[in-house]
Design a protein around this motif. Structure first.
Motif, PDB file in Angstrom:
ATOM      1  N   MET A   1       9.045  28.417  -4.964  1.00 55.01           N
ATOM      2  CA  MET A   1       9.745  28.402  -6.069  1.00 55.01           C
ATOM      3  C   MET A   1       9.800  27.077  -6.695  1.00 55.01           C
ATOM      4  O   MET A   1      10.062  26.669  -7.793  1.00 55.01           O
ATOM      5  N   VAL A   2      10.093  26.053  -5.588  1.00 53.23           N
ATOM      6  CA  VAL A   2      10.349  24.741  -6.442  1.00 53.23           C
ATOM      7  C   VAL A   2       8.868  24.354  -6.952  1.00 53.23           C
ATOM      8  O   VAL A   2       8.937  23.679  -7.933  1.00 53.23           O
ATOM      9  N   LEU A   3       7.831  24.543  -6.289  1.00 49.26           N
ATOM     10  CA  LEU A   3       6.508  24.047  -6.972  1.00 49.26           C
ATOM     11  C   LEU A   3       6.226  24.809  -8.463  1.00 49.26           C
ATOM     12  O   LEU A   3       5.666  24.130  -8.978  1.00 49.26           O
ATOM     13  N   THR A   4       6.572  25.949  -8.327  1.00 49.17           N
ATOM     14  CA  THR A   4       6.503  26.843  -9.547  1.00 49.17           C
ATOM     15  C   THR A   4       7.320  26.263 -10.750  1.00 49.17           C
ATOM     16  O   THR A   4       7.034  26.171 -11.753  1.00 49.17           O
ATOM     17  N   SER A   5       8.494  25.925 -10.405  1.00 46.70           N
ATOM     18  CA  SER A   5       9.506  25.521 -11.141  1.00 46.70           C
ATOM     19  C   SER A   5       9.000  24.040 -12.024  1.00 46.70           C
ATOM     20  O   SER A   5       8.875  23.818 -12.999  1.00 46.70           O
ATOM     21  N   LEU A   6       8.344  23.113 -11.014  1.00 45.97           N
ATOM     22  CA  LEU A   6       8.119  21.864 -11.352  1.00 45.97           C
ATOM     23  C   LEU A   6       6.536  22.105 -12.312  1.00 45.97           C
ATOM     24  O   LEU A   6       6.383  21.358 -13.170  1.00 45.97           O
ATOM     25  N   ASP A   7       5.964  23.010 -11.838  1.00 44.29           N
ATOM     26  CA  ASP A   7       4.687  23.368 -12.633  1.00 44.29           C
ATOM     27  C   ASP A   7       4.896  23.759 -14.139  1.00 44.29           C
ATOM     28  O   ASP A   7       4.371  23.179 -15.196  1.00 44.29           O
ATOM     29  N   ASP A   8       5.995  24.637 -13.940  1.00 38.09           N
ATOM     30  CA  ASP A   8       6.135  25.254 -15.326  1.00 38.09           C
ATOM     31  C   ASP A   8       6.725  24.082 -16.266  1.00 38.09           C
ATOM     32  O   ASP A   8       6.667  24.040 -17.688  1.00 38.09           O
ATOM     33  N   ASP A   9       7.672  23.170 -15.838  1.00 43.55           N
ATOM     34  CA  ASP A   9       8.173  22.119 -16.440  1.00 43.55           C
ATOM     35  C   ASP A   9       6.958  20.914 -16.791  1.00 43.55           C
ATOM     36  O   ASP A   9       7.242  19.660 -16.952  1.00 43.55           O
ATOM     37  N   GLN A  10       5.730  21.097 -16.478  1.00 40.64           N
ATOM     38  CA  GLN A  10       4.776  20.131 -16.565  1.00 40.64           C
ATOM     39  C   GLN A  10       4.626  18.856 -15.541  1.00 40.64           C
ATOM     40  O   GLN A  10       4.851  17.708 -16.149  1.00 40.64           O
ATOM     41  N   ALA A  11       5.266  19.034 -14.543  1.00 40.78           N
ATOM     42  CA  ALA A  11       5.352  17.895 -13.534  1.00 40.78           C
ATOM     43  C   ALA A  11       4.165  17.279 -13.478  1.00 40.78           C
ATOM     44  O   ALA A  11       2.890  17.889 -13.470  1.00 40.78           O
ATOM     45  N   VAL A  12       3.991  15.948 -12.949  1.00 43.31           N
ATOM     46  CA  VAL A  12       2.554  15.306 -12.903  1.00 43.31           C
ATOM     47  C   VAL A  12       2.455  15.001 -11.304  1.00 43.31           C
ATOM     48  O   VAL A  12       3.323  14.404 -10.827  1.00 43.31           O
ATOM     49  N   GLU A  13       1.145  15.143 -11.000  1.00 43.91           N
ATOM     50  CA  GLU A  13       0.821  14.705  -9.576  1.00 43.91           C
ATOM     51  C   GLU A  13       1.879  15.415  -8.451  1.00 43.91           C
ATOM     52  O   GLU A  13       2.447  14.674  -7.797  1.00 43.91           O
ATOM     53  N   THR A  14       2.057  16.485  -8.318  1.00 44.43           N
ATOM     54  CA  THR A  14       2.848  17.189  -7.522  1.00 44.43           C
ATOM     55  C   THR A  14       2.316  17.438  -6.141  1.00 44.43           C
ATOM     56  O   THR A  14       1.234  17.812  -6.056  1.00 44.43           O
ATOM     57  N   VAL A  15       2.959  16.769  -5.236  1.00 43.54           N
ATOM     58  CA  VAL A  15       2.444  17.026  -3.886  1.00 43.54           C
ATOM     59  C   VAL A  15       3.754  17.336  -2.948  1.00 43.54           C
ATOM     60  O   VAL A  15       5.000  17.099  -2.908  1.00 43.54           O
TER      61      VAL A  15
END
Length: 107
Positions: A1-15
């Protein structure tokens, strides 16, 4: 859920860093960047609201007023959201990746 939310908000270089065997503070640490303080603050607020809605508890949030580095403690997952310059200065991925092989592009 965290990764999906960050992806939806166009986070950069998520690790996502598994912390099993490294620390008992959480199961995972997620590190991501936003392009501006406004984006970092927006991602943090949305993620906090989603965590509260899904799990019924408010995560602890630190650093939201300046939004250079925002920490969200959701219990099993700790999320660090940075502006790119601040992220490169603190380099949390390197600090927590001990014992791991370097990620592609970081060697």
């Amino acid at each position: 859920m965290v990764l999906t939310s960050l992806d939806d908000d166009q986070a950069v270089e998520t690790v996502s860093i598994p912390l099993a065997g490294k620390s008992s503070i959480a199961d995972y640490m997620v590190v991501a960047s936003g392009k501006s303080t406004r984006q970092v603050a927006s991602m943090a607020q949305k993620l906090s609201e989603k965590i509260k809605a899904e799990f019924g508890r408010s995560p602890r949030v630190e650093g939201l007023p300046t939004a250079d580095w925002v920490l969200i403690d959701a219990g099993d997952v700790i999320v660090h959201l940075f502006r790119p310059e601040v992220r490169s200065f603190y380099n949390l991925e390197r600090m927590w990746a001990f014992g791991d092989t370097p990620a592609a592009g970081n060697a």
